[in-house]
Design a protein around this motif. Structure first.
Motif, short mmCIF file in Angstrom:
data_model
loop_
_atom_site.label_atom_id
_atom_site.label_comp_id
_atom_site.label_asym_id
_atom_site.label_seq_id
_atom_site.Cartn_x
_atom_site.Cartn_y
_atom_site.Cartn_z
N GLN A 30 0.83 -1.21 0.00
CA GLN A 30 0.00 0.00 0.00
C GLN A 30 0.86 1.26 0.00
O GLN A 30 0.56 2.24 -0.68
CB GLN A 30 -0.92 -0.01 1.22
N HIS A 31 1.95 1.22 0.73
CA HIS A 31 2.88 2.37 0.75
C HIS A 31 3.52 2.57 -0.62
O HIS A 31 3.76 3.70 -1.05
CB HIS A 31 3.96 2.16 1.81
N VAL A 32 3.82 1.47 -1.32
CA VAL A 32 4.40 1.58 -2.66
C VAL A 32 3.40 2.24 -3.60
O VAL A 32 3.75 3.13 -4.39
CB VAL A 32 4.83 0.20 -3.19
N VAL A 33 2.14 1.82 -3.53
CA VAL A 33 1.11 2.42 -4.37
C VAL A 33 0.96 3.91 -4.07
O VAL A 33 0.79 4.74 -4.97
CB VAL A 33 -0.24 1.69 -4.18
N ALA A 34 1.04 4.27 -2.79
CA ALA A 34 0.89 5.67 -2.39
C ALA A 34 1.97 6.55 -3.00
O ALA A 34 1.72 7.71 -3.35
CB ALA A 34 0.91 5.79 -0.87
#
Length: 464
Positions: A39-43
């Motif tokens: 999720q952090h990568v997508v953000a």
């Protein structure tokens, strides 16, 4: 030595209790932690994709080095400051100016490498003397003006390079991204730029299918009939392979253009560390200098091999605020994902194929938001623009930066745009302050209220 790579299981490791937070030294179960890392990568996708493309650098290398930078940052701060380091947008204008003067990618990365060294030294100074030295040299009127002129200096890039490639797609992407930023909630609003890119891809593909080729300027500026979305490079790219590396070259003219961004990076890092400290409830005063130095070292390492600079990302701080999970284990997972994406050339080819019209719509909002962050610094610092001591240097510097005014000193040396504007703001403010009457100097505090809590005097908060 504690490197911050050991985590206690939070509760049962599944779901935090209502109102509870997962602290940096805690984690959920590993499958959940890996999911949070993804999720952090997508953000960080949107900005980290756009920035290297706008700077003319390899997006695969940018993503890979963002993972390396995050690992360096987490080790340097001993796992106390949960943050992701992605490609910095603050240098997009710098790269455009350097390339417009005939500079290559090596010239761009060489100039930014020097900025990384300076940022590292600033971090060491903050560790030794405290944050007060930052506020004394760069009060809110100065930092706000510099951030503003950096952002608004980019306006001609959008107007002359990206928007003309496909004005209708640019308009639709601008409207969609604006609606996403304003109307979506929580995590989805944090990835509005990424959603705008996806929408632009689909729109360009549909327009190609229904309307055929467009007659407009292509990426090189030549007016031709061409497809909006050209994915020919994606089919040719390998699934696994190393990104393209190159060494830096150093030119004084390029370095002088890039150096002002140090001010924006220091302000950005200080604000992010403060925000994380407030969310976690853990005073991070002693880690501010370390965080700044770690950012500098990460940027030096990235640019030394041809990558872009890195900085802490507010998008990921927003994800933490939404999930109330501050575990640094999730950031280690995110860094591993970034390293894997970095060795997938096909992934980089998809990023490099972003249509110019899509970038036009994205950058209208993105560049404007960067510039208006300067205004936010003024508001937060309670800067009084009725005070001529504040108004005059800021006004002069911003017009010079936005208008790309040039001062030619010799046939081979000149200052213009961002570099000249920053020099005027900083030297102008301190020179005027030295001669200004006392009542103008006391009209507002010198320290930036937004970060002065890092170095409070013993007799109470907010004391000059």
């Amino acid at each position: 030595m504690d490197l911050g790579v050991r985590w206690k299981l939070h509760g049962d490791g599944k779901s935090p209790a209502p109102g509870a937070v997962v602290r940096p030294d805690e984690r959920l179960t590993w499958p959940r932690t890996v999911g949070l890392g993804a999720q952090h990568v997508v953000a960080m996708f949107g900005a980290s994709f756009v920035a290297p493309v706008l700077m003319g650098l390899d997006p695969n290398l940018a993503i890979m080095m963002s993972g390396v930078a995050t690992v360096i940052f987490l080790l340097a701060t001993r796992g106390r400051v949960p943050s992701y380091l992605g490609c910095s947008l603050s240098f997009v204008g710098v790269a455009a100016v350097i390339r417009a003067d005939g500079g290559s990618s090596a010239t761009v990365t060489g100039a930014i490498l020097v900025v990384g060294v300076v940022l590292f030294l600033v971090g060491l100074a903050v560790q030794k003397f405290g944050a007060r030295i930052i506020h004394a040299a760069m009060p809110p009127i100065v930092t706000g003006a510099v951030v503003m002129l950096i952002g608004f200096n980019l306006a001609p890039v959008t107007a002359t390079t990206y928007w003309p490639q496909d004005q209708w797609t640019a308009l639709l992407v601008m409207l969609f991204t604006g609606l996403a930023v304003v109307c979506l909630r929580g995590f989805w609003s944090r990835i509005a730029i990424f959603l705008g890119l996806v929408f632009g891809y689909l729109t360009s593909w549909i327009f190609d299918l229904t309307l055929g080729k467009i007659h407009s300027a292509d990426a090189s500026g030549k007016v031709t009939d061409h497809w909006r979305l050209d994915l020919s490079g994606v089919s040719k790219a390998d699934w696994i392979g190393l990104p393209t590396f190159h060494g830096p070259t150093f030119q004084w003219s390029a370095i002088l253009v890039a150096l002002p961004v140090v001010i924006a990076l220091v302000a950005e890092n200080a604000g992010h560390v403060k925000a994380v400290g407030e969310m976690t409830g853990d005073s991070l005063d002693d880690k501010l200098g370390t965080a700044i130095s770690a950012d500098g070292i990460a940027s030096v390492l990235s640019t030394a091999v041809g990558g872009p600079p890195n900085t802490t990302y507010s998008e990921n701080i927003g994800v933490m605020a939404a999930t109330r999970v501050y575990s640094t284990a999730a950031y280690w997972a995110a860094a591993c994902f970034a390293l894997l994406f970095g060795v997938c050339p096909k992934f980089g080819a998809v990023v490099a194929a972003i249509p110019g019209g899509v970038l036009g719509g994205i950058t209208v909002i993105l560049y404007g938001m960067i510039g208006l962050l300067g205004a936010q610094i003024w508001l937060h610092g309670k800067v009084d623009l009725r005070n001529p001591l504040n108004l005059v240097p800021a006004a002069a510097g911003i017009i010079i930066g936005v208008g790309n005014v040039t001062m030619k000193f010799t046939d081979t040396f000149s200052l213009s745009g961002i570099a000249l504007g920053t020099l005027v703001v900083i030297t102008g403010y301190h020179a005027l302050r030295a001669f200004a009457p006392a009542h103008l100097k006391t009209q507002q505090p010198l320290l930036d209220e937004g970060t002065s809590s890092y170095d409070k005097p013993a007799d109470g908060p907010g004391t000059p």
